[in-house]
Each structure stands twice: as C-alpha cells, then as structure tokens.
Design an enzyme around this catalytic site. Structure first.
Site, PDB file in Angstrom:
ATOM      1  N   HIS A  43      37.639   3.071  54.929  1.00 59.94           N
ATOM      2  CA  HIS A  43      36.629   3.568  55.884  1.00 59.94           C
ATOM      3  C   HIS A  43      36.754   5.088  55.937  1.00 59.94           C
ATOM      4  O   HIS A  43      37.409   5.637  56.820  1.00 59.94           O
ATOM      5  CB  HIS A  43      36.883   2.943  57.264  1.00 59.94           C
ATOM      6  CG  HIS A  43      35.815   3.238  58.267  1.00 59.94           C
ATOM      7  ND1 HIS A  43      35.439   2.342  59.239  1.00 59.94           N
ATOM      8  CD2 HIS A  43      35.044   4.329  58.468  1.00 59.94           C
ATOM      9  CE1 HIS A  43      34.484   2.871  59.985  1.00 59.94           C
ATOM     10  NE2 HIS A  43      34.232   4.080  59.534  1.00 59.94           N
ATOM     11  N   GLU A  70      33.451   1.023  54.173  1.00 58.98           N
ATOM     12  CA  GLU A  70      32.832   0.980  55.493  1.00 58.98           C
ATOM     13  C   GLU A  70      32.500   2.390  55.961  1.00 58.98           C
ATOM     14  O   GLU A  70      33.211   3.340  55.627  1.00 58.98           O
ATOM     15  CB  GLU A  70      33.794   0.354  56.508  1.00 58.98           C
ATOM     16  CG  GLU A  70      34.238  -1.033  56.143  1.00 58.98           C
ATOM     17  CD  GLU A  70      34.928  -1.746  57.296  1.00 58.98           C
ATOM     18  OE1 GLU A  70      34.927  -2.966  57.269  1.00 58.98           O
ATOM     19  OE2 GLU A  70      35.460  -1.083  58.199  1.00 58.98           O
ATOM     20  N   HIS A 195      38.556  -5.680  63.160  1.00 57.67           N
ATOM     21  CA  HIS A 195      39.005  -4.690  64.147  1.00 57.67           C
ATOM     22  C   HIS A 195      40.025  -5.321  65.096  1.00 57.67           C
ATOM     23  O   HIS A 195      39.706  -6.233  65.853  1.00 57.67           O
ATOM     24  CB  HIS A 195      37.865  -4.064  64.963  1.00 57.67           C
ATOM     25  CG  HIS A 195      38.277  -2.723  65.498  1.00 57.67           C
ATOM     26  ND1 HIS A 195      38.086  -1.549  64.810  1.00 57.67           N
ATOM     27  CD2 HIS A 195      38.965  -2.383  66.606  1.00 57.67           C
ATOM     28  CE1 HIS A 195      38.591  -0.541  65.495  1.00 57.67           C
ATOM     29  NE2 HIS A 195      39.151  -1.026  66.588  1.00 57.67           N
TER      30      HIS A 195
HETATM   31  C1  LIG Z   1      34.812  -0.900  61.243  1.00 56.52           C
HETATM   32  C2  LIG Z   1      36.193  -1.069  61.682  1.00 56.52           C
HETATM   33  O1  LIG Z   1      36.469  -1.721  62.656  1.00 56.52           O
HETATM   34  C3  LIG Z   1      37.284  -0.464  60.905  1.00 56.52           C
HETATM   35  O2  LIG Z   1      36.856   0.220  59.822  1.00 56.52           O
HETATM   36  C4  LIG Z   1      38.160   0.349  61.721  1.00 56.52           C
HETATM   37  O3  LIG Z   1      37.395   1.126  62.563  1.00 56.52           O
HETATM   38  C5  LIG Z   1      39.092   1.184  60.895  1.00 56.52           C
HETATM   39  O4  LIG Z   1      38.828   2.522  61.046  1.00 56.52           O
HETATM   40  P1  LIG Z   1      40.021   3.512  61.402  1.00 56.52           P
HETATM   41  O5  LIG Z   1      41.118   3.219  60.423  1.00 56.52           O
HETATM   42  O6  LIG Z   1      39.447   4.861  61.254  1.00 56.52           O
HETATM   43  O7  LIG Z   1      40.459   3.175  62.808  1.00 56.52           O
HETATM   44  N1  LIG Z   2      36.579  -3.638  59.502  1.00 57.32           N
HETATM   45  C1  LIG Z   2      37.794  -3.628  60.208  1.00 57.32           C
HETATM   46  C2  LIG Z   2      38.864  -3.002  59.415  1.00 57.32           C
HETATM   47  O1  LIG Z   2      38.660  -2.658  58.275  1.00 57.32           O
HETATM   48  C3  LIG Z   2      40.205  -2.832  59.954  1.00 57.32           C
HETATM   49  O2  LIG Z   2      40.268  -2.657  61.328  1.00 57.32           O
HETATM   50  P1  LIG Z   2      41.747  -2.540  61.973  1.00 57.32           P
HETATM   51  O3  LIG Z   2      42.525  -3.767  61.551  1.00 57.32           O
HETATM   52  O4  LIG Z   2      42.365  -1.298  61.398  1.00 57.32           O
HETATM   53  O5  LIG Z   2      41.528  -2.492  63.445  1.00 57.32           O
END
Ligand SMILES: CC(=O)[C@@H](O)[C@H](O)COP(=O)(O)O
Ligand SMILES: NCC(=O)COP(=O)(O)O
Length: 243
Positions: A43, A70, A195
């Site tokens: 992401h 993402e 998440h």
């Molecule tokens: C969409 C989502 O829930 C994840 O991509 C999460 O936000 C991870 O992003 P960060 O690692 O920047 O917290």
């Molecule tokens: N789309 C959610 C993700 O990639 C990971 O979220 P998190 O486990 O870091 O909260």
C-alpha cells in the site's frame, strides 16, 4: 480455503528507519511466498513512508503469487499501477495524510470517479477490488461502478472483537458484516477483507463469512513474527483460514 496475502508495508517501515536496505523488502516478499503466503500486498502512500514506488516496480518481476497494490487512485498511483500491472488493485479512499486506512468508499457519492478509474484498470487487465465499510447500502454502488470484488474494512470488527471479549456473534456490527457480504455475493461480487485482522479475530471472521476469497494482513502479522518467526507466523495465520 481463503487466501492469505501478506502486506509487507511494515517491513519497509523498519527498513526506512535507518536508510540502507535492511530488511531487504524483495527478499521478504520472496520469503513470505516460500513460507506459504498466497499473495503479496503493498500500500504505497504519497509520502512513501513505508513501501516506495520503486519497491513496487522492483517487486513486480519477483512476486510469483498474487500481487495486490492498494491505494487512493491519484494520478501518480494510477500511473504506477498501470505500469506495474498487478493481478489486483484495491482502491482505498485515503486522503494523502492518512495515518492508516480508516473507512471504505462512499460508492454513491464517488460513483463517477470510481467508474472511470475502475474502467481504466480493467482495460489494462487488472482485477479491481474496492475497500468498503460493513454497510449494505454501499454494495450496489460497487457493482455499478464495475468492481470485481469488495474488500471489507475490518477495523471496526477487530476493535469490537477486542472490546467485547465475549461472543462477537451477538454484535449488531457483525451482522452488518454478514449482510454486506451476503449482498456482495448476491450481486456477483467476490469478497476480500482486511485491516487489523490478527490471530485472535481471524478464525471467527472466516467461519462466519465463508465466501471470503482473500484476506490481506500486515500490521499484526509482522508484530507476531517478532515472537514466532516469519515462517511459523505465516503458517499460524494460514491455519485460521482453512475451510
Ligand atoms: C487498506 C488497508 O486497510 C491497508 O492497506 C492498511 O491501511 C495498511 O496500510 P498502512 O500499512 O499504511 O497502515
Ligand atoms: N488491506 C488490509 C491490509 O493490507 C493490511 O492491513 P493491516 O493488517 O496492516 O491492518
């Protein structure tokens, strides 16, 4: 079985803390796959505080499982995704300064933006998932915008699960997740989730939402890996996802 996509953002956070290349993100991704991950998620954020745009380019030829990118569909993000052509792109409505993702799309308000972006991605052969709250009223908008999947934002589920410490199936909130999932399936949308999923709350979610295709997990998985090691941790998460 539901697929586990490991989000490697937090490994990049660690690397960036010192400059240099430790841990090596490319090796981390390959090792995650070797240890059983079914996919790699990244992401990239506009400030590149963890995964950098160049990491995403470098990962593309190395990832042999499913590659999922993402992010918010800014021009820079779209250019990157169209260049790299991952298997899946998950659109998230994060403002540039978001600390982390904290809500799904309003698919009614942003219908025309989503339609345009999704059509561009799909023309490039990229499967599109859109990040959605547990809100049944937003599912039809995901479908009409052209998404292939939705990713349920599980932050509120995770929080309730931790706070309740009882029977989460009694929670109204969880019914919202089930109803949103049911509506997605009824409209022909596939289902992802992510998440704040972790070793405590993942099994319950999987058991009650059996149509779940894929979860992406990063933060808790990386924290668990500090105690259990990366290979064991990936196997522990995969065990939660068995049908
Ligand atoms: C969409 C989502 O829930 C994840 O991509 C999460 O936000 C991870 O992003 P960060 O690692 O920047 O917290
Ligand atoms: N789309 C959610 C993700 O990639 C990971 O979220 P998190 O486990 O870091 O909260």
């Amino acid at each position: 079985m539901t697929k586990l996509s490991v989000n490697i953002n937090k490994f990049a956070t660690l690397r960036n803390a010192r400059g240099g290349n430790l841990p090596d993100i490319l090796k981390v991704a390959q090792d995650c796959e070797r240890f059983g991950a079914d996919g790699i998620t990244v992401h990239p954020r506009p400030d590149e505080r963890h995964i950098r745009y160049q990491d995403v380019r470098d990962l593309k030829p190395l990832v042999t499982t499913e590659f999922n990118i993402e992010g918010y569909p800014s021009k820079d993000f779209m250019d990157l995704v169209l260049e790299v052509k991952p298997h899946q792109c998950t659109l998230v409505p994060d403002p540039p300064d978001a600390i982390t993702s904290n809500t799904g799309w309003d698919t009614v308000k942003y219908q025309s933006q989503l339609k345009e972006v999704i059509s561009t991605l799909k023309k490039a052969g990229i499967r599109v998932s859109i990040f959605l709250n547990a809100d049944v009223s937003k599912v039809a908008g995901a479908k009409s915008a052209g998404a292939d999947r939705i990713e349920l934002y599980t932050g509120p589920y995770a929080e309730e699960y931790t706070n309740a410490r009882t029977q989460p199936q009694n929670l109204q909130l969880f019914n919202d997740y089930k109803n949103t999932a049911r509506e997605a399936t009824a409209l022909g949308l596939e289902l992802n989730a992510g998440h704040d999923l972790n070793l405590e709350n993942l099994r319950f979610f999987k058991l009650h939402i059996p149509q779940l295709k894929e979860v992406s997990i990063g933060h808790a998985l990386v924290a668990d890996a500090l105690y259990f090691g990366l290979e064991n941790t990936i196997q522990l998460y995969k065990r939660q996802l068995i049908d």
